[in-house]
Design a protein around this motif. Structure first.
Motif, mmCIF file in Angstrom:
data_model
loop_
_atom_site.group_PDB
_atom_site.id
_atom_site.type_symbol
_atom_site.label_atom_id
_atom_site.label_comp_id
_atom_site.label_asym_id
_atom_site.label_seq_id
_atom_site.Cartn_x
_atom_site.Cartn_y
_atom_site.Cartn_z
ATOM 1 N N ALA A 98 0.837 -1.206 0.000
ATOM 2 C CA ALA A 98 0.000 0.000 0.000
ATOM 3 C C ALA A 98 0.870 1.254 0.000
ATOM 4 O O ALA A 98 0.582 2.231 -0.701
ATOM 5 N N LEU A 99 1.946 1.228 0.774
ATOM 6 C CA LEU A 99 2.860 2.369 0.811
ATOM 7 C C LEU A 99 3.587 2.531 -0.524
ATOM 8 O O LEU A 99 3.872 3.653 -0.956
ATOM 9 N N GLY A 100 3.870 1.403 -1.171
ATOM 10 C CA GLY A 100 4.491 1.469 -2.491
ATOM 11 C C GLY A 100 3.579 2.122 -3.510
ATOM 12 O O GLY A 100 4.022 2.890 -4.368
ATOM 13 N N ILE A 101 2.285 1.832 -3.412
ATOM 14 C CA ILE A 101 1.313 2.468 -4.312
ATOM 15 C C ILE A 101 1.217 3.958 -4.016
ATOM 16 O O ILE A 101 1.092 4.791 -4.926
ATOM 17 N N ALA A 102 1.267 4.302 -2.726
ATOM 18 C CA ALA A 102 1.154 5.712 -2.328
ATOM 19 C C ALA A 102 2.260 6.564 -2.939
ATOM 20 O O ALA A 102 2.062 7.757 -3.199
ATOM 21 N N ALA A 103 3.418 5.956 -3.173
ATOM 22 C CA ALA A 103 4.523 6.683 -3.818
ATOM 23 C C ALA A 103 4.296 6.684 -5.321
ATOM 24 O O ALA A 103 4.919 5.934 -6.066
ATOM 25 N N LEU A 145 -10.254 -2.175 2.281
ATOM 26 C CA LEU A 145 -10.612 -0.757 2.374
ATOM 27 C C LEU A 145 -9.488 0.025 3.054
ATOM 28 O O LEU A 145 -9.107 1.112 2.596
ATOM 29 N N LEU A 146 -8.961 -0.523 4.143
ATOM 30 C CA LEU A 146 -7.842 0.125 4.830
ATOM 31 C C LEU A 146 -6.610 0.170 3.931
ATOM 32 O O LEU A 146 -5.868 1.156 3.919
ATOM 33 N N PHE A 147 -6.398 -0.895 3.183
ATOM 34 C CA PHE A 147 -5.294 -0.950 2.224
ATOM 35 C C PHE A 147 -5.416 0.193 1.213
ATOM 36 O O PHE A 147 -4.438 0.894 0.924
#
Length: 220
Positions: free
Chosen positions: A15-20, A162-164
């Protein structure tokens, strides 16, 4: 809550990888400088979030991910293996694009037209970045597959995913928060952020792809 938190913890790095997401963040910053800043930004975020949810729901409801005993199937392993290969191959191409010295990073031509977009185009851009961007969509697939392999109930899977998606959206939410808090200085702040992203985006993406590519191959 134990299995839910465990599943979230396993999928959190993805998820953090997607956020970047450099281009998605830059796109939203440009939209926030248009006359319809707020409506365009919300449309973009909605398209982005719906795209994440759509890809994840399709993956988690795909047959064959779990065998009859509730254990991850061979197909699950192949998915992770395939995504790992995609990440690493993509990183090889990115390695050749790392700027050297004082090389200037330019933006693609399509992004120059973003400031003239309305809410429908903004929605489409958000959806595009979360579903058709190779890095983002691949990580959603692996993340959703990782959640599905935990043997959760349908409702637990939905909550975790959803949290992801919320965590995966933090990158594109930051410009909107900056806009709301520092509206008078938005253009100056966005300008500095954009310069940093253009300068470092290739290196950041390269590191993300290598790390997650290696992890996917290891766990596949």
């Amino acid at each position: 809550m134990g299995p839910v938190l465990e599943a979230l913890g396993i999928s959190l790095p993805l998820a953090l990888g997607i956020a970047a997401a450099p281009w998605a963040i830059i796109t939203l910053m440009i939209l926030l400088l248009t006359p319809r800043a707020v409506s365009n930004a919300y449309a973009f975020l909605m398209g982005w979030f719906i795209g994440l949810m759509l890809v994840g729901i399709v993956v988690m409801n795909s047959p064959g991910l779990m065998n009859d005993s509730g254990e991850p199937s061979r197909l699950m392993g192949w998915i992770r293996l395939g995504m790992g290969i995609v990440f690493l191959v993509t990183s090889l191409f990115l390695f050749k694009k790392i700027p050297k010295g004082k090389d200037q990073q330019t933006m693609p031509k399509w992004i120059e037209k973003v400031d003239s977009f309305g809410i429908f185009h903004a929605w489409g851009l958000g959806f595009f970045h979360s579903t058709l961007n190779l890095k983002n969509s691949s990580m959603v697939v692996v993340g959703a597959a990782s959640i599905a392999r935990q043997g959760l109930t349908s409702w637990q899977e939905l909550v975790v995913f959803l949290l992801f998606c919320v965590i995966a959206s933090t990158g594109v939410m930051i410009p909107h928060i900056i806009f709301l808090l520092f509206r008078k200085n938005t253009e100056l702040i966005f300008g500095k952020i954009k310069v940093w992203i253009l300068k470092n985006r290739v290196l950041v993406l390269l590191l993300i792809l290598i790390i997650f590519g290696g992890l996917s191959l290891y766990k596949g």
